[in-house]
Design a protein around this motif. Sequence first.
Motif, PDB file in Angstrom:
ATOM      1  N   GLU A 132       0.838  -1.208   0.000  1.00 28.33           N
ATOM      2  CA  GLU A 132       0.000   0.000   0.000  1.00 28.33           C
ATOM      3  C   GLU A 132       0.872   1.258   0.000  1.00 28.33           C
ATOM      4  O   GLU A 132       0.595   2.229  -0.711  1.00 28.33           O
ATOM      5  N   ILE A 133       1.932   1.230   0.808  1.00 32.23           N
ATOM      6  CA  ILE A 133       2.824   2.391   0.913  1.00 32.23           C
ATOM      7  C   ILE A 133       3.561   2.622  -0.399  1.00 32.23           C
ATOM      8  O   ILE A 133       3.671   3.747  -0.890  1.00 32.23           O
ATOM      9  N   VAL A 134       4.062   1.538  -0.999  1.00 35.59           N
ATOM     10  CA  VAL A 134       4.769   1.630  -2.282  1.00 35.59           C
ATOM     11  C   VAL A 134       3.834   2.156  -3.375  1.00 35.59           C
ATOM     12  O   VAL A 134       4.237   2.967  -4.221  1.00 35.59           O
ATOM     13  N   ALA A 135       2.591   1.691  -3.361  1.00 31.80           N
ATOM     14  CA  ALA A 135       1.624   2.142  -4.368  1.00 31.80           C
ATOM     15  C   ALA A 135       1.419   3.651  -4.289  1.00 31.80           C
ATOM     16  O   ALA A 135       1.356   4.345  -5.314  1.00 31.80           O
ATOM     17  N   PHE A 136       1.318   4.180  -3.063  1.00 34.03           N
ATOM     18  CA  PHE A 136       1.189   5.628  -2.901  1.00 34.03           C
ATOM     19  C   PHE A 136       2.455   6.345  -3.386  1.00 34.03           C
ATOM     20  O   PHE A 136       2.381   7.379  -4.062  1.00 34.03           O
ATOM     21  N   ALA A 137       3.623   5.791  -3.026  1.00 31.61           N
ATOM     22  CA  ALA A 137       4.886   6.434  -3.407  1.00 31.61           C
ATOM     23  C   ALA A 137       5.079   6.450  -4.918  1.00 31.61           C
ATOM     24  O   ALA A 137       5.641   7.395  -5.475  1.00 31.61           O
ATOM     25  N   ASN A 138       4.620   5.414  -5.605  1.00 28.69           N
ATOM     26  CA  ASN A 138       4.764   5.344  -7.058  1.00 28.69           C
ATOM     27  C   ASN A 138       3.695   6.132  -7.793  1.00 28.69           C
ATOM     28  O   ASN A 138       3.764   6.293  -9.011  1.00 28.69           O
ATOM     29  N   SER A 139       2.704   6.614  -7.055  1.00 30.10           N
ATOM     30  CA  SER A 139       1.638   7.417  -7.659  1.00 30.10           C
ATOM     31  C   SER A 139       1.811   8.870  -7.223  1.00 30.10           C
ATOM     32  O   SER A 139       2.897   9.397  -7.304  1.00 30.10           O
ATOM     33  N   ASP A 140       0.754   9.464  -6.724  1.00 34.96           N
ATOM     34  CA  ASP A 140       0.831  10.874  -6.317  1.00 34.96           C
ATOM     35  C   ASP A 140       0.793  11.052  -4.815  1.00 34.96           C
ATOM     36  O   ASP A 140       0.433  12.116  -4.315  1.00 34.96           O
ATOM     37  N   GLY A 141       1.151  10.004  -4.080  1.00 35.72           N
ATOM     38  CA  GLY A 141       1.096  10.081  -2.634  1.00 35.72           C
ATOM     39  C   GLY A 141      -0.270   9.662  -2.120  1.00 35.72           C
ATOM     40  O   GLY A 141      -1.201   9.405  -2.888  1.00 35.72           O
ATOM     41  N   GLY A 142      -0.390   9.565  -0.793  1.00 33.79           N
ATOM     42  CA  GLY A 142      -1.665   9.179  -0.211  1.00 33.79           C
ATOM     43  C   GLY A 142      -1.549   8.982   1.289  1.00 33.79           C
ATOM     44  O   GLY A 142      -0.495   9.210   1.889  1.00 33.79           O
ATOM     45  N   VAL A 143      -2.653   8.551   1.880  1.00 34.66           N
ATOM     46  CA  VAL A 143      -2.742   8.425   3.345  1.00 34.66           C
ATOM     47  C   VAL A 143      -3.256   7.043   3.707  1.00 34.66           C
ATOM     48  O   VAL A 143      -4.288   6.584   3.192  1.00 34.66           O
ATOM     49  N   LEU A 144      -2.536   6.377   4.613  1.00 37.44           N
ATOM     50  CA  LEU A 144      -2.920   5.058   5.113  1.00 37.44           C
ATOM     51  C   LEU A 144      -3.364   5.189   6.562  1.00 37.44           C
ATOM     52  O   LEU A 144      -2.622   5.696   7.407  1.00 37.44           O
ATOM     53  N   LEU A 184       4.047  11.655   1.074  1.00 38.87           N
ATOM     54  CA  LEU A 184       4.033  12.883   0.282  1.00 38.87           C
ATOM     55  C   LEU A 184       4.861  12.698  -0.986  1.00 38.87           C
ATOM     56  O   LEU A 184       5.982  12.188  -0.935  1.00 38.87           O
ATOM     57  N   ARG A 185       4.296  13.099  -2.114  1.00 35.09           N
ATOM     58  CA  ARG A 185       5.006  13.008  -3.383  1.00 35.09           C
ATOM     59  C   ARG A 185       6.313  13.787  -3.340  1.00 35.09           C
ATOM     60  O   ARG A 185       7.327  13.357  -3.886  1.00 35.09           O
ATOM     61  N   GLU A 186       6.299  14.943  -2.666  1.00 38.04           N
ATOM     62  CA  GLU A 186       7.473  15.812  -2.630  1.00 38.04           C
ATOM     63  C   GLU A 186       8.657  15.183  -1.904  1.00 38.04           C
ATOM     64  O   GLU A 186       9.803  15.534  -2.162  1.00 38.04           O
ATOM     65  N   LEU A 187       8.393  14.253  -0.992  1.00 35.53           N
ATOM     66  CA  LEU A 187       9.461  13.640  -0.196  1.00 35.53           C
ATOM     67  C   LEU A 187       9.908  12.291  -0.741  1.00 35.53           C
ATOM     68  O   LEU A 187      10.858  11.688  -0.226  1.00 35.53           O
ATOM     69  N   ASN A 188       9.239  11.817  -1.768  1.00 38.82           N
ATOM     70  CA  ASN A 188       9.520  10.474  -2.284  1.00 38.82           C
ATOM     71  C   ASN A 188       9.591  10.495  -3.810  1.00 38.82           C
ATOM     72  O   ASN A 188       8.605  10.202  -4.492  1.00 38.82           O
ATOM     73  N   ARG A 189      10.768  10.850  -4.295  1.00 37.82           N
ATOM     74  CA  ARG A 189      10.953  11.037  -5.738  1.00 37.82           C
ATOM     75  C   ARG A 189      11.872   9.995  -6.367  1.00 37.82           C
ATOM     76  O   ARG A 189      12.240  10.113  -7.516  1.00 37.82           O
ATOM     77  N   HIS A 190      12.244   8.964  -5.601  1.00 37.27           N
ATOM     78  CA  HIS A 190      13.179   7.968  -6.126  1.00 37.27           C
ATOM     79  C   HIS A 190      12.438   6.793  -6.762  1.00 37.27           C
ATOM     80  O   HIS A 190      12.706   5.636  -6.481  1.00 37.27           O
ATOM     81  N   LYS A 191      11.486   7.096  -7.602  1.00 36.66           N
ATOM     82  CA  LYS A 191      10.695   6.060  -8.270  1.00 36.66           C
ATOM     83  C   LYS A 191      11.562   5.303  -9.283  1.00 36.66           C
ATOM     84  O   LYS A 191      12.503   5.861  -9.836  1.00 36.66           O
ATOM     85  N   PRO A 192      11.173   4.031  -9.541  1.00 39.95           N
ATOM     86  CA  PRO A 192      10.047   3.305  -8.963  1.00 39.95           C
ATOM     87  C   PRO A 192      10.408   2.629  -7.643  1.00 39.95           C
ATOM     88  O   PRO A 192      11.534   2.199  -7.448  1.00 39.95           O
ATOM     89  N   TYR A 193       9.426   2.545  -6.749  1.00 47.82           N
ATOM     90  CA  TYR A 193       9.582   1.861  -5.471  1.00 47.82           C
ATOM     91  C   TYR A 193       9.035   0.432  -5.599  1.00 47.82           C
ATOM     92  O   TYR A 193       8.106   0.177  -6.366  1.00 47.82           O
ATOM     93  N   ARG A 194       9.596  -0.494  -4.835  1.00 53.24           N
ATOM     94  CA  ARG A 194       9.090  -1.859  -4.805  1.00 53.24           C
ATOM     95  C   ARG A 194       9.093  -2.367  -3.373  1.00 53.24           C
ATOM     96  O   ARG A 194       9.728  -1.786  -2.483  1.00 53.24           O
TER      97      ARG A 194
END
Length: 389
Positions: free
Chosen positions: A27-39, A94-104
């Motif tokens: 779930e966390i990786v999916a948010f990081a690879n998209s536009d961010g989100g809240v769990l 947050l998208r701004e803090l996680n820019r090292h895509k792609p995450y797995r």
Amino acid sequence: MAEIAGGEDRRHEFKRKIVNPESIAGEIVAFANSDGGVLYIGVEDDGKIAGIEDSETVFQTLANICRDRCIPPVSPMIEQYRSEDKDIVVLTVLRELNRHKPYRTAGGRFYIRVGRVKKDATGRELIRMAQSAGELHYDETPVIGTGMSDFSMSAFETYHRLQFDMTVEEHLSQSGISMEKLLRNLRLLNEADGEKMLSVAGLLIFGNEPQHFLPQSRISAVAFAGKDEDSDILDRREITGRLPQIIEDARIFLRRNIRSPAIEHGFCREDIRLYDEKSLGEAVVNAIAHRDYSLSGSQIRIFLFSDRFEVRSPGGLPNAVTLENIRLGMHAERNRAVVNLLTHLGYMSAVGTGIPRLIIRLSRLLSGREPEFEIVGEELRLRIWSVSR
């Protein structure tokens, strides 16, 4: 909390508790690879607050999952809240803090968020994520099926004289390098499975028939009689060729279809400028230089309405660029080789201030209205208003 009342969606996921760390990492990786989100931990799927017994343990478990089960590690914000007299823990990506895509995940799964669920990313989606993070420049990759027979030496010779002030033959003689080495150095030639192939940039700028291999590199230009796409079509053209020719033909199309009204002053006639030509030119060149050429089914579209000009560019915004900072001149080169070549040919400035300086300022001075930027799906739209008539 208002967000919980809104239910699960593309940016919100509810979990009763942490059962499977790999699933939570997904779930966390999916948010990081998209536009961010809240769990939300401690919330049922239907939004009912279930609460958690040991918030400190949950807090630490989430931090460990982000660090140890997300690759590269995800940087989250983790907070504890009390709702309906029950504790819940909220993790924000947050998208701004996680820019090292792609995450797995540690289990090797690359997820993206689609609607209310996570889904495995396709190979093409992984390529686009790497592009957006600046880890991959698609325009430098080989175009399967191309070769030197698809390369226009006359077009390259013209560019070479402009850039190096000497012929190709003189350059090769002075430097002692081969033609193949020169093209590789310029990122115009690549190799795949032992075969020499043109790069995407090499084909787009110097190819004999770029649209034969990359049909999405054309521009669809349409002039409408009214203010929407349901109005009568006055002119339509599919603009093809090498990128420099596409730029020139787009300019011709706009000049032909922008019908300037006039004011009569006795025996004199004063034409009214509806648009600043530099502004429109910069908009077209920016779209050509920065669009996502990996989107095979989407071409740039230019629409000229009775009250505005629109350019619709496939691929959204790259890397750290947002709808807010793009207006300030923030830019990221999705197509490094294409940008360099168009700059050398005189179509772009190396300064990178075309949007605030030419598009926004010049359009505002003439029409009195701010140009508008908008993301619709996977498309960036720029809207420039004409002078009121």
